[in-house]
Design an enzyme around this catalytic site. Structure first.
Site, PDB file in Angstrom:
ATOM      1  N   ARG A 183     -28.697  61.172  60.964  1.00 45.70           N
ATOM      2  CA  ARG A 183     -29.422  62.392  60.604  1.00 45.70           C
ATOM      3  C   ARG A 183     -29.491  62.640  59.103  1.00 45.70           C
ATOM      4  O   ARG A 183     -30.175  63.568  58.653  1.00 45.70           O
ATOM      5  CB  ARG A 183     -28.767  63.591  61.288  1.00 45.70           C
ATOM      6  CG  ARG A 183     -27.314  63.833  60.896  1.00 45.70           C
ATOM      7  CD  ARG A 183     -26.667  64.804  61.860  1.00 45.70           C
ATOM      8  NE  ARG A 183     -25.255  65.051  61.557  1.00 45.70           N
ATOM      9  CZ  ARG A 183     -24.428  65.725  62.355  1.00 45.70           C
ATOM     10  NH1 ARG A 183     -24.886  66.206  63.506  1.00 45.70           N
ATOM     11  NH2 ARG A 183     -23.177  65.913  62.030  1.00 45.70           N
ATOM     12  N   ARG A 257     -16.313  55.045  61.411  1.00 49.82           N
ATOM     13  CA  ARG A 257     -14.944  55.108  61.919  1.00 49.82           C
ATOM     14  C   ARG A 257     -14.587  53.903  62.774  1.00 49.82           C
ATOM     15  O   ARG A 257     -13.606  53.910  63.491  1.00 49.82           O
ATOM     16  CB  ARG A 257     -14.750  56.420  62.693  1.00 49.82           C
ATOM     17  CG  ARG A 257     -14.647  57.606  61.749  1.00 49.82           C
ATOM     18  CD  ARG A 257     -14.932  58.924  62.451  1.00 49.82           C
ATOM     19  NE  ARG A 257     -14.647  60.054  61.570  1.00 49.82           N
ATOM     20  CZ  ARG A 257     -15.460  60.483  60.605  1.00 49.82           C
ATOM     21  NH1 ARG A 257     -16.603  59.856  60.382  1.00 49.82           N
ATOM     22  NH2 ARG A 257     -15.127  61.528  59.857  1.00 49.82           N
ATOM     23  N   HIS A 312     -23.937  59.749  51.662  1.00 46.92           N
ATOM     24  CA  HIS A 312     -24.016  60.644  52.808  1.00 46.92           C
ATOM     25  C   HIS A 312     -24.628  61.974  52.399  1.00 46.92           C
ATOM     26  O   HIS A 312     -24.834  62.251  51.222  1.00 46.92           O
ATOM     27  CB  HIS A 312     -22.613  60.908  53.390  1.00 46.92           C
ATOM     28  CG  HIS A 312     -22.025  59.745  54.115  1.00 46.92           C
ATOM     29  ND1 HIS A 312     -22.077  59.604  55.488  1.00 46.92           N
ATOM     30  CD2 HIS A 312     -21.361  58.653  53.668  1.00 46.92           C
ATOM     31  CE1 HIS A 312     -21.478  58.483  55.847  1.00 46.92           C
ATOM     32  NE2 HIS A 312     -21.031  57.883  54.754  1.00 46.92           N
ATOM     33  N   SER A 313     -24.906  62.816  53.382  1.00 42.11           N
ATOM     34  CA  SER A 313     -25.203  64.220  53.141  1.00 42.11           C
ATOM     35  C   SER A 313     -24.496  65.010  54.252  1.00 42.11           C
ATOM     36  O   SER A 313     -24.260  64.480  55.343  1.00 42.11           O
ATOM     37  CB  SER A 313     -26.720  64.472  53.183  1.00 42.11           C
ATOM     38  OG  SER A 313     -27.243  64.353  54.498  1.00 42.11           O
ATOM     39  N   GLU A 340     -21.485  62.623  48.800  1.00 48.30           N
ATOM     40  CA  GLU A 340     -22.218  63.542  49.683  1.00 48.30           C
ATOM     41  C   GLU A 340     -23.303  64.228  48.854  1.00 48.30           C
ATOM     42  O   GLU A 340     -23.012  64.899  47.861  1.00 48.30           O
ATOM     43  CB  GLU A 340     -21.261  64.588  50.271  1.00 48.30           C
ATOM     44  CG  GLU A 340     -20.157  64.007  51.144  1.00 48.30           C
ATOM     45  CD  GLU A 340     -20.580  63.819  52.585  1.00 48.30           C
ATOM     46  OE1 GLU A 340     -21.757  64.111  52.906  1.00 48.30           O
ATOM     47  OE2 GLU A 340     -19.741  63.382  53.388  1.00 48.30           O
TER      48      GLU A 340
END
Length: 376
Positions: A183, A257, A312-313, A340
């Site tokens: 997303r 992960r 990432h965000s 981020e």
């Protein structure tokens, strides 16, 4: 918390020969309102009060605040709780619809550089592939498209390799990942902008020339292509990959992960296949992670990794190990970071970042990378 079907959609079963599988319904989030709730150090109490709501969680680290989306028919009851909260989206579905108005990709002639208008809009996955092929095609002597393996649904895990005067593979690696979590659309755009400028500014910017003559640059824009495609067809807020597993009703593993280092430790990841942070049945058992491990090790065995960044965000943070453990402790990168991206706070879009913020996000990261790579 009670989770909506958005987090629990099941993959369609394999169809019998000649049968047409029933398509999954698309989650629209129409009327959902998203909030940032201050926890004031008491996340447990806030979580308890939210237990009866069909919450869609945005953030996983809830020490300071919860970012959540609430269905329209539950908004009044939620607001009656009196939380200290700021609005992220007044209508999440409407914002997703606006964000998903993709401009068509402007095709270019052979060895022509794609237009910067690419960064004015988000785009369909197939157009991202075209963009990278065209960008590399404009600089065939100093770049190549790399293929490190395949996703769980068979999509190419592609990237671009860029080098300078030393020749291909002659220098330590600068190594970037994008779209690990499906997303987080802005991450693909940012790493594309970095690739664009590393290639187009070599002859005009002395800093860029020095960087490329010192390092080989490897950029993988879509670590999770299946999940990304799914966000464009079915559920804009999908996070994991799209790997189905025998005996599990839920789909997907968190590739981030699944790295095969300290995987067995508890905390920070889940053993529940329905959880957003599900780490898989065994260390490194996703096709995507297997490909990443093999490629990463090839860089280590070559000239080594100077800098790794996993983009990432959202939240506007720079995170250091431990959290990118494999890259630092096993692959022996000198520097291993997670960045981020935008936005930071309320009213800015969360994962659904307005297209008008693509270029500003990309430019600020480019300026930061130029400075960083000139001094490390």
């Amino acid at each position: 918390m009670k989770f909506t079907a958005a987090a629990l959609l099941l993959v369609a079963p394999l169809a019998l020969a000649g049968a047409v599988p029933k398509p999954e319904r698309k989650i629209t989030y129409d009327g959902y309102k998203a909030y940032r709730i201050a926890t004031h150090g008491d996340a447990k109490s806030v979580k308890g009060k939210l237990a009866s709501f069909a919450v869609v969680p945005f953030n996983l680290n809830t020490n300071e605040h919860f970012d959540v989306a609430i269905p329209g028919d539950e908004v009044a009851a939620f607001e009656a709780l009196g939380f200290e909260a700021e609005v992220l989206h007044n209508d999440l579905g409407a914002d997703i619809m606006t964000e998903g108005t993709f401009a068509p990709y402007q095709e270019v002639s052979a060895q022509a550089v794609p237009s910067l208008s690419w960064f004015d809009s988000y785009h369909a996955y197939a157009d991202h592939v075209k963009f990278f092929n065209d960008l590399q095609g404009a600089f065939p002597n100093v770049s190549e498209i790399i293929d490190i393996g395949a996703s769980s649904q068979g999509r190419q895990l592609f990237g671009i390799h860029i080098w300078g005067s030393g020749g291909k593979g002659s220098k330590p690696a600068i190594y970037f990942h994008g779209t690990v979590h499906a997303r987080e659309w802005i991450t693909a755009k940012v790493v594309e902008y970095l690739a664009y400028n590393f290639l187009t500014q070599y002859s005009s910017d002395a800093t860029v020339k020095a960087i490329r003559d010192t390092y080989d640059i490897y950029i993988l824009p879509f670590v999770n292509p299946d999940g990304f495609v799914y966000t464009q067809t079915n559920d804009r807020l999908w996070r994991k990959n799209r790997q189905s597993r025998s005996g599990a009703s839920c789909v997907g593993t968190d590739i981030n992960r699944n790295w095969p280092y300290k995987w067995e430790l508890t905390g920070g990841a889940s053993t529940d296949p329905c959880d957003e942070t599900y780490k898989g049945k065994a260390a490194g058992d996703t096709p995507e992670n297997k490909a990443l491990v093999a490629f990463t090790q090839s860089l280590t065995n070559g000239k080594g990794i100077k800098l790794y960044i996993d983009w990432h965000s959202y939240g506007q943070y720079i995170l250091f190990p431990y959290g990118t453990d494999y890259i630092q402790d096993v692959a022996k990168a000198e520097f291993a970071w997670t960045i981020e991206l935008r936005p930071k706070g309320s009213g800015s879009g969360g994962f659904v970042l307005p297209a008008a913020q693509i270029l500003p996000s990309a430019i600020e990261q480019w300026e930061g990378m130029k400075y960083l790579l000139a001094v490390i």
